[in-house]
Enzyme design. Structure first.
Site, PDB file in Angstrom:
ATOM      1  N   ARG A 107       7.458 -55.314   6.605  1.00  0.00           N
ATOM      2  CA  ARG A 107       7.406 -56.788   6.682  1.00  0.00           C
ATOM      3  C   ARG A 107       7.651 -57.286   8.110  1.00  0.00           C
ATOM      4  NH1 ARG A 107      10.730 -60.845   3.027  1.00  0.00           N
ATOM      5  NH2 ARG A 107      12.450 -59.458   3.522  1.00  0.00           N
ATOM      6  N   ARG A 139      13.131 -58.768  10.098  1.00  0.00           N
ATOM      7  CA  ARG A 139      14.400 -59.355   9.667  1.00  0.00           C
ATOM      8  C   ARG A 139      15.498 -58.305   9.713  1.00  0.00           C
ATOM      9  NH1 ARG A 139      13.396 -62.878   4.307  1.00  0.00           N
ATOM     10  NH2 ARG A 139      15.287 -61.774   3.687  1.00  0.00           N
ATOM     11  N   LYS A 160       8.022 -63.625  -3.186  1.00  0.00           N
ATOM     12  CA  LYS A 160       8.329 -65.040  -3.476  1.00  0.00           C
ATOM     13  C   LYS A 160       7.842 -65.939  -2.340  1.00  0.00           C
ATOM     14  CE  LYS A 160      12.803 -64.273  -3.753  1.00  0.00           C
ATOM     15  NZ  LYS A 160      12.813 -62.800  -3.512  1.00  0.00           N
TER      16      LYS A 160
HETATM   17  P1  AP5 Z   1       7.872 -61.779   0.836  1.00  0.00           P
HETATM   18  O1  AP5 Z   1       6.901 -62.785   0.345  1.00  0.00           O
HETATM   19  O2  AP5 Z   1       8.486 -61.971   2.169  1.00  0.00           O
HETATM   20  O3  AP5 Z   1       8.987 -61.491  -0.288  1.00  0.00           O
HETATM   21  P2  AP5 Z   1      10.227 -62.351  -0.766  1.00  0.00           P
HETATM   22  O4  AP5 Z   1      10.296 -62.198  -2.243  1.00  0.00           O
HETATM   23  O5  AP5 Z   1      10.186 -63.713  -0.199  1.00  0.00           O
HETATM   24  O6  AP5 Z   1      11.376 -61.464  -0.109  1.00  0.00           O
HETATM   25  P3  AP5 Z   1      12.700 -61.918   0.613  1.00  0.00           P
HETATM   26  O7  AP5 Z   1      13.237 -60.694   1.308  1.00  0.00           O
HETATM   27  O8  AP5 Z   1      12.484 -63.122   1.457  1.00  0.00           O
HETATM   28  O9  AP5 Z   1      13.591 -62.237  -0.567  1.00  0.00           O
HETATM   29  P4  AP5 Z   1      15.085 -62.371  -0.588  1.00  0.00           P
HETATM   30  O10 AP5 Z   1      15.208 -63.052  -1.852  1.00  0.00           O
HETATM   31  O11 AP5 Z   1      15.860 -61.121  -0.477  1.00  0.00           O
HETATM   32  O12 AP5 Z   1      15.428 -63.096   0.813  1.00  0.00           O
HETATM   33  P5  AP5 Z   1      15.788 -64.606   1.152  1.00  0.00           P
HETATM   34  O13 AP5 Z   1      15.268 -64.911   2.483  1.00  0.00           O
HETATM   35  O14 AP5 Z   1      15.448 -65.477   0.027  1.00  0.00           O
HETATM   36  O15 AP5 Z   1       7.117 -60.363   0.785  1.00  0.00           O
HETATM   37  C1  AP5 Z   1       7.763 -59.172   1.196  1.00  0.00           C
HETATM   38  C2  AP5 Z   1       6.759 -58.274   1.930  1.00  0.00           C
HETATM   39  O16 AP5 Z   1       5.745 -57.851   1.023  1.00  0.00           O
HETATM   40  C3  AP5 Z   1       6.007 -58.984   3.075  1.00  0.00           C
HETATM   41  O17 AP5 Z   1       5.795 -58.068   4.097  1.00  0.00           O
HETATM   42  C4  AP5 Z   1       4.685 -59.406   2.427  1.00  0.00           C
HETATM   43  O18 AP5 Z   1       3.655 -59.516   3.372  1.00  0.00           O
HETATM   44  C5  AP5 Z   1       4.442 -58.285   1.439  1.00  0.00           C
HETATM   45  N1  AP5 Z   1       3.735 -58.708   0.232  1.00  0.00           N
HETATM   46  C6  AP5 Z   1       3.914 -59.873  -0.467  1.00  0.00           C
HETATM   47  N2  AP5 Z   1       3.109 -59.895  -1.552  1.00  0.00           N
HETATM   48  C7  AP5 Z   1       2.415 -58.704  -1.538  1.00  0.00           C
HETATM   49  C8  AP5 Z   1       1.451 -58.116  -2.419  1.00  0.00           C
HETATM   50  N3  AP5 Z   1       1.027 -58.750  -3.527  1.00  0.00           N
HETATM   51  N4  AP5 Z   1       0.986 -56.894  -2.124  1.00  0.00           N
HETATM   52  C9  AP5 Z   1       1.417 -56.217  -1.003  1.00  0.00           C
HETATM   53  N5  AP5 Z   1       2.328 -56.724  -0.133  1.00  0.00           N
HETATM   54  C10 AP5 Z   1       2.821 -57.945  -0.399  1.00  0.00           C
HETATM   55  O19 AP5 Z   1      17.387 -64.501   1.229  1.00  0.00           O
HETATM   56  C11 AP5 Z   1      18.014 -63.774   2.256  1.00  0.00           C
HETATM   57  C12 AP5 Z   1      19.513 -63.839   2.085  1.00  0.00           C
HETATM   58  O20 AP5 Z   1      19.945 -65.211   2.151  1.00  0.00           O
HETATM   59  C13 AP5 Z   1      20.064 -63.324   0.744  1.00  0.00           C
HETATM   60  O21 AP5 Z   1      20.262 -61.936   0.757  1.00  0.00           O
HETATM   61  C14 AP5 Z   1      21.371 -64.114   0.651  1.00  0.00           C
HETATM   62  O22 AP5 Z   1      22.371 -63.543   1.464  1.00  0.00           O
HETATM   63  C15 AP5 Z   1      21.002 -65.468   1.242  1.00  0.00           C
HETATM   64  N6  AP5 Z   1      20.535 -66.423   0.227  1.00  0.00           N
HETATM   65  C16 AP5 Z   1      19.309 -67.020   0.166  1.00  0.00           C
HETATM   66  N7  AP5 Z   1      19.241 -67.842  -0.883  1.00  0.00           N
HETATM   67  C17 AP5 Z   1      20.426 -67.782  -1.515  1.00  0.00           C
HETATM   68  C18 AP5 Z   1      20.958 -68.384  -2.670  1.00  0.00           C
HETATM   69  N8  AP5 Z   1      20.237 -69.231  -3.424  1.00  0.00           N
HETATM   70  N9  AP5 Z   1      22.234 -68.086  -3.032  1.00  0.00           N
HETATM   71  C19 AP5 Z   1      22.979 -67.246  -2.306  1.00  0.00           C
HETATM   72  N10 AP5 Z   1      22.542 -66.623  -1.200  1.00  0.00           N
HETATM   73  C20 AP5 Z   1      21.274 -66.881  -0.802  1.00  0.00           C
HETATM   74 MG    MG Z   2      11.367 -64.771   1.204  1.00  0.00          MG
END
Ligand code: AP5
Ligand code: MG
Length: 214
Positions: A127, A160, A13
């Site tokens: 990552r 992370r 994402k």
């Molecule tokens: P990356 O692009 O970083 O993936 P992502 O989908 O953004 O993963 P996140 O871990 O950030 O998602 P998340 O939803 O768990 O975390 P968030 O920070 O939102 O890609 C991942 C890896 O793959 C990277 O190394 C990248 O280089 C690689 N990659 C990407 N595309 C690729 C491809 N096509 N091929 C190969 N490799 C690839 O949330 C964290 C925490 O915050 C949550 O757990 C929760 O506690 C809280 N939180 C955030 N938002 C909310 C909400 N709305 N409500 C409640 N809690 C929330």
């Molecule tokens: Mg993310």
């Protein structure tokens, strides 16, 4: 253009949201990044969010919805925005709809990036994210030009805390329970775009942009 990014943790994402934001000149709003920034600044919000994030659980809706409503009302969002990591529950999606409805607006595209759970764990292990601007990299599939340094801002690349294998397993569980139902929610509204997230990041980006511009 108002776009939301759906998909499991690690689906890509953030990677795609960063690219689309640059391509269309609209802000990427990542709720995860906002919480991590608050945490590093030691704010009350950051401290509250930390407990949930470290455990791989969702931060309660009431801490997220107002924050996003406020962020999307700012001037830089006038031409649109990309929500990365919000909504994550049906209640958050309904809250967003209610905010948008006040000005006769709606979500234009819900981009769902699909990657099987087995592939996610390996992705998370490799990552690295920029400590300064949050840009994600991967040691194998998307490495920076210079080891440990962000291509865009020169910031230091970090791992992370919630990318530890046991937290990733919990995050996937929470995703399937609470966030996956959003796929049907947006499909019913006719704005769902499904993307194969196992292709390269370049191919996924090209596919998404072709669909957005069709
Ligand atoms: P990356 O692009 O970083 O993936 P992502 O989908 O953004 O993963 P996140 O871990 O950030 O998602 P998340 O939803 O768990 O975390 P968030 O920070 O939102 O890609 C991942 C890896 O793959 C990277 O190394 C990248 O280089 C690689 N990659 C990407 N595309 C690729 C491809 N096509 N091929 C190969 N490799 C690839 O949330 C964290 C925490 O915050 C949550 O757990 C929760 O506690 C809280 N939180 C955030 N938002 C909310 C909400 N709305 N409500 C409640 N809690 C929330
Ligand atoms: Mg993310």
């Amino acid at each position: 253009m108002k776009i939301i990014m759906l998909g499991a943790p690690g689906a890509g994402k953030g990677t795609q949201a960063t690219r689309l934001a640059a391509a269309y000149g609209i802000p990427q709003i990542s709720t995860g990044d906002i919480f991590r920034e608050n945490l590093s600044q030691g704010t009350e919000l950051g401290k509250k969010a930390k407990t949930y994030m470290d455990a791989g659980e969702l931060v309660p809706d009431e801490l997220v919805c107002d924050l996003v409503a406020d962020r999307i009302s700012q001037a830089d969002c006038a031409k649109g925005y990309i929500l990365d990591g919000f909504p994550r529950t049906i209640a958050q999606a309904e809250s967003l709809d209610a905010v948008l409805a006040k000005t006769g607006e709606k979500v234009d595209f819900a981009v769902d990036i699909e990657v099987p759970d087995e592939a996610i764990v390996a992705r998370m292990a490799g990552r690295r994210v920029c400590a300064k601007c949050g840009k994600p990299y991967h040691v194998v599939s998307l490495p920076p030009k210079q080891d440990g340094v962000c291509d865009d801002c020169g910031g230091e690349l970090m791992q992370r805390k919630d990318d530890a294998a046991e937290v990733v397993t919990k995050r996937l569980e929470v995703y399937h329970e609470q966030s996956q139902p959003l796929i049907d929610f947006y499909a019913a509204k006719g704005c769902l775009m499904t993307v194969d997230g196992t292709q390269s990041a370049d191919d996924a980006q090209a596919y998404i942009q072709a669909r957005l511009e069709a």
